[in-house]
Design a protein around this motif. Structure first.
Motif, PDB file in Angstrom:
ATOM      1  N   GLU A   1     -10.393  23.601  -9.383  1.00 43.72           N
ATOM      2  CA  GLU A   1     -10.919  24.739  -8.604  1.00 43.72           C
ATOM      3  C   GLU A   1     -12.403  24.557  -8.288  1.00 43.72           C
ATOM      4  N   ASP A   2     -13.170  24.064  -9.259  1.00 40.71           N
ATOM      5  CA  ASP A   2     -14.589  23.781  -8.997  1.00 40.71           C
ATOM      6  C   ASP A   2     -14.725  22.781  -7.858  1.00 40.71           C
ATOM      7  N   THR A   3     -13.936  21.728  -7.928  1.00 43.69           N
ATOM      8  CA  THR A   3     -14.015  20.692  -6.890  1.00 43.69           C
ATOM      9  C   THR A   3     -13.649  21.262  -5.526  1.00 43.69           C
ATOM     10  N   LEU A   4     -12.647  22.150  -5.517  1.00 43.04           N
ATOM     11  CA  LEU A   4     -12.178  22.699  -4.244  1.00 43.04           C
ATOM     12  C   LEU A   4     -13.167  23.668  -3.604  1.00 43.04           C
ATOM     13  N   ILE A   5     -14.122  24.201  -4.395  1.00 43.35           N
ATOM     14  CA  ILE A   5     -15.170  24.994  -3.739  1.00 43.35           C
ATOM     15  C   ILE A   5     -16.414  24.136  -3.509  1.00 43.35           C
ATOM     16  N   ASN A   6     -16.167  22.820  -3.440  1.00 43.12           N
ATOM     17  CA  ASN A   6     -17.220  21.884  -3.052  1.00 43.12           C
ATOM     18  C   ASN A   6     -18.269  21.643  -4.132  1.00 43.12           C
ATOM     19  N   LYS A   7     -17.859  21.844  -5.401  1.00 42.68           N
ATOM     20  CA  LYS A   7     -18.798  21.585  -6.493  1.00 42.68           C
ATOM     21  C   LYS A   7     -18.439  20.261  -7.139  1.00 42.68           C
ATOM     22  N   LYS A   8     -19.408  19.425  -7.384  1.00 50.73           N
ATOM     23  CA  LYS A   8     -19.147  18.173  -8.093  1.00 50.73           C
ATOM     24  C   LYS A   8     -19.042  18.495  -9.576  1.00 50.73           C
ATOM     25  N   THR A   9     -17.967  18.016 -10.232  1.00 47.67           N
ATOM     26  CA  THR A   9     -17.802  18.278 -11.666  1.00 47.67           C
ATOM     27  C   THR A   9     -18.202  17.026 -12.452  1.00 47.67           C
ATOM     28  N   THR A  10     -18.548  17.224 -13.723  1.00 46.44           N
ATOM     29  CA  THR A  10     -18.954  16.055 -14.535  1.00 46.44           C
ATOM     30  C   THR A  10     -17.778  15.104 -14.712  1.00 46.44           C
ATOM     31  N   ASN A  11     -16.587  15.655 -14.916  1.00 44.13           N
ATOM     32  CA  ASN A  11     -15.413  14.790 -15.011  1.00 44.13           C
ATOM     33  C   ASN A  11     -14.545  14.959 -13.783  1.00 44.13           C
ATOM     34  N   THR A  12     -14.149  13.841 -13.210  1.00 40.77           N
ATOM     35  CA  THR A  12     -13.288  13.902 -12.032  1.00 40.77           C
ATOM     36  C   THR A  12     -11.893  14.354 -12.450  1.00 40.77           C
ATOM     37  N   PRO A  13     -11.398  15.464 -11.879  1.00 37.90           N
ATOM     38  CA  PRO A  13     -10.037  15.882 -12.228  1.00 37.90           C
ATOM     39  C   PRO A  13      -8.984  14.930 -11.649  1.00 37.90           C
ATOM     40  N   ILE A  14      -7.826  14.899 -12.263  1.00 36.22           N
ATOM     41  CA  ILE A  14      -6.758  14.002 -11.802  1.00 36.22           C
ATOM     42  C   ILE A  14      -5.376  14.638 -11.935  1.00 36.22           C
ATOM     43  N   TRP A  15      -4.568  14.485 -10.893  1.00 34.84           N
ATOM     44  CA  TRP A  15      -3.125  14.698 -10.970  1.00 34.84           C
ATOM     45  C   TRP A  15      -2.519  13.711  -9.988  1.00 34.84           C
ATOM     46  N   LEU A  16      -1.216  13.495 -10.023  1.00 38.00           N
ATOM     47  CA  LEU A  16      -0.610  12.479  -9.166  1.00 38.00           C
ATOM     48  C   LEU A  16       0.589  13.027  -8.413  1.00 38.00           C
ATOM     49  N   MET A  17       0.671  12.674  -7.143  1.00 38.80           N
ATOM     50  CA  MET A  17       1.860  13.042  -6.384  1.00 38.80           C
ATOM     51  C   MET A  17       3.057  12.316  -6.993  1.00 38.80           C
ATOM     52  N   ARG A  18       4.176  13.019  -7.108  1.00 41.60           N
ATOM     53  CA  ARG A  18       5.376  12.495  -7.772  1.00 41.60           C
ATOM     54  C   ARG A  18       5.120  12.125  -9.235  1.00 41.60           C
ATOM     55  N   GLN A  19       4.230  12.902  -9.877  1.00 40.52           N
ATOM     56  CA  GLN A  19       3.987  12.605 -11.293  1.00 40.52           C
ATOM     57  C   GLN A  19       5.206  12.932 -12.148  1.00 40.52           C
ATOM     58  N   ALA A  20       6.035  13.857 -11.663  1.00 46.83           N
ATOM     59  CA  ALA A  20       7.300  14.157 -12.339  1.00 46.83           C
ATOM     60  C   ALA A  20       8.384  13.438 -11.545  1.00 46.83           C
ATOM     61  N   GLY A  21       8.944  12.402 -12.117  1.00 54.38           N
ATOM     62  CA  GLY A  21       9.936  11.689 -11.312  1.00 54.38           C
ATOM     63  C   GLY A  21      10.512  10.470 -11.998  1.00 54.38           C
ATOM     64  N   ARG A  22      11.089   9.617 -11.154  1.00 51.91           N
ATOM     65  CA  ARG A  22      11.978   8.571 -11.677  1.00 51.91           C
ATOM     66  C   ARG A  22      11.335   7.492 -12.521  1.00 51.91           C
ATOM     67  N   TYR A  23       9.997   7.368 -12.517  1.00 51.19           N
ATOM     68  CA  TYR A  23       9.382   6.344 -13.378  1.00 51.19           C
ATOM     69  C   TYR A  23       9.393   6.782 -14.850  1.00 51.19           C
ATOM     70  N   LEU A  24       9.712   8.061 -15.106  1.00 51.00           N
ATOM     71  CA  LEU A  24       9.741   8.550 -16.486  1.00 51.00           C
ATOM     72  C   LEU A  24      11.165   8.507 -17.050  1.00 51.00           C
ATOM     73  N   PRO A  25      11.368   7.783 -18.170  1.00 50.39           N
ATOM     74  CA  PRO A  25      12.714   7.694 -18.744  1.00 50.39           C
ATOM     75  C   PRO A  25      13.295   9.070 -19.091  1.00 50.39           C
ATOM     76  N   GLU A  26      12.439   9.992 -19.515  1.00 49.91           N
ATOM     77  CA  GLU A  26      12.936  11.331 -19.876  1.00 49.91           C
ATOM     78  C   GLU A  26      13.423  12.096 -18.636  1.00 49.91           C
ATOM     79  N   PHE A  27      12.845  11.765 -17.464  1.00 47.86           N
ATOM     80  CA  PHE A  27      13.366  12.348 -16.228  1.00 47.86           C
ATOM     81  C   PHE A  27      14.720  11.729 -15.882  1.00 47.86           C
ATOM     82  N   ARG A  28      14.791  10.398 -15.981  1.00 47.44           N
ATOM     83  CA  ARG A  28      16.031   9.708 -15.601  1.00 47.44           C
ATOM     84  C   ARG A  28      17.209  10.169 -16.459  1.00 47.44           C
TER      85      ARG A  28
END
Ligand code: CP3
Length: 333
Positions: free
Chosen positions: A5-32
């Motif tokens: 949310e900080d990043t989305l209001i144009n604020k630089k944060t000390t730690n770069t946030p991260i999430w990934l598209m398709r982070q829930a999916g077939r590369y995870l054995p528990e998903f398969r």
């Protein structure tokens, strides 16, 4: 405020946030494992216990800043009573497009069909794993949904011949999509989505001259609607040649760049927060190369509001320990 949310209001944060598209999916054995027992993908998306569990799977493994709800952009055509199937090794396959039937869909029936998605979002939002993190809801952009609804399957490199032949049909569908996408967004937000991402995976198929009618205007209408609900919106117009013009017209809170975009060039052109970029195939190489490429993006965007993500979804062949290494590299930076 979360780092996203900080990043989305144009604020630089000390730690770069991260999430990934398709982070829930077939590369995870528990998903398969869950997928094996649930061959019908639509039914899986409509099982709020399983879809919320799948949504949370990557958060149990990795130090991610957001959960993206396990669903699909094609749940909207499904809600509009067009048949949607997912065939193994083929991808989505849609049924006949009956304009009369689609035009007659009413809001109550649509919501009844998609109700488990909203319940799933609520469960994810109430889970401790998403505390102080974002729950990302999403929709397909009208253009990309139109492509699937008319083309009936992935257009891969090009559209079917005569795609634009029936202008009346196209314009009617765009109007119907706008109405129901807004309803779908509203209910995701009401149930706990704190950010919305708009996926326009096939924006790159259009000629420049067609972008205003099919991409800019329909997307702008959704972006303005989401902003009116006080929720930030990220757009991913994959493959467009001119991200700058897209951002100037559509004005999302952030834009996700695809892996063909040169990060140094885009940094000079775009003022709004940026997300993504890293080629998901880098996750198939080795740790040394992954680190090098990840640091490249982090260094280029070190003074710009930036959310780490990929230039498209995680591919099924990815080793989970490479995702772990990526998240660690971003967090240690
Ligand atoms: O983790 C997440 O990102 C959330 C879930 C999510 C899925 N699809 C799950 C899914 C999201 C955000 C999507 C979006 C989506 N779906 C897009 C836009 C992003 C993109 O990939 O360009 C598009 C175009 C679709 C349509 C779609 N759904 C296709 C083309 C396919 C088949 C190709 C493939 O990757 O298998 C799907 C199926 C799909 N959607 C799967 C998943 C996890 C695979 C289903 C399986 O297990 O077989």
């Amino acid at each position: 405020m979360t780092p996203i949310e900080d990043t989305l209001i144009n604020k630089k944060t000390t730690n770069t946030p991260i999430w990934l598209m398709r982070q829930a999916g077939r590369y995870l054995p528990e998903f398969r494992e869950i997928r094996k027992l649930n061959p019908n993908f639509i039914n899986l998306c409509l099982n709020e216990n399983l879809s919320s569990e799948i949504t949370l799977q990557p958060l149990k493994r990795f130090n991610l800043d957001a959960a993206i709800i396990f669903s699909d952009i094609l749940m909207v055509p499904y809600g509009l009573n067009q048949k949607v199937e997912f065939k193994k090794n083929f991808g989505p396959k849609l049924g006949l497009l009956n304009l009369k039937e689609i035009s007659q869909t009413d809001e109550v029936d649509f919501l009844k069909k998609l109700y488990p998605i909203y319940k799933s979002i609520k469960k994810v939002n109430n889970n401790n794993l998403t505390k102080n993190k974002n729950v990302i809801g999403f929709v397909g952009a009208p253009w990309t949904l139109l492509v699937y609804m008319i083309n009936k399957h992935s257009p891969k490199q090009e559209l079917i011949k005569n795609f634009f032949r029936d202008e009346f049909l196209i314009n009617r569908i765009l109007i119907i999509l706008e109405k129901f996408l807004k309803i779908h967004i509203e209910h995701q937000i009401k149930n706990g989505a704190t950010v919305i991402q708009i996926f326009d995976s096939w924006a790159g198929l259009l000629d420049e001259k067609d972008l205003p009618s099919y991409v800019y205007v329909p997307t702008l209408n959704l972006v303005n609607y989401i902003k009116s609900l006080n929720i930030p919106v990220i757009c991913f117009p994959r493959g467009v040649k001119d991200y700058k013009t897209f951002c100037e017209i559509v004005k999302p809170d952030a834009v996700n760049i695809d892996y063909n975009v040169d990060p140094t060039t885009i940094l000079k052109k775009i003022k709004i927060p940026i997300q993504g970029g890293l080629d998901p195939k880098i996750l198939l190489s080795d740790k040394e190369n992954l680190k090098k490429e990840t640091l490249k993006y982090l260094n280029i965007f070190k003074d710009h509001p930036y959310i780490f993500n990929l230039g498209h979804g995680v591919v099924p062949e990815t080793e989970p320990n490479m995702v772990e290494y990526l998240v660690k590299t971003v967090k240690d930076y």
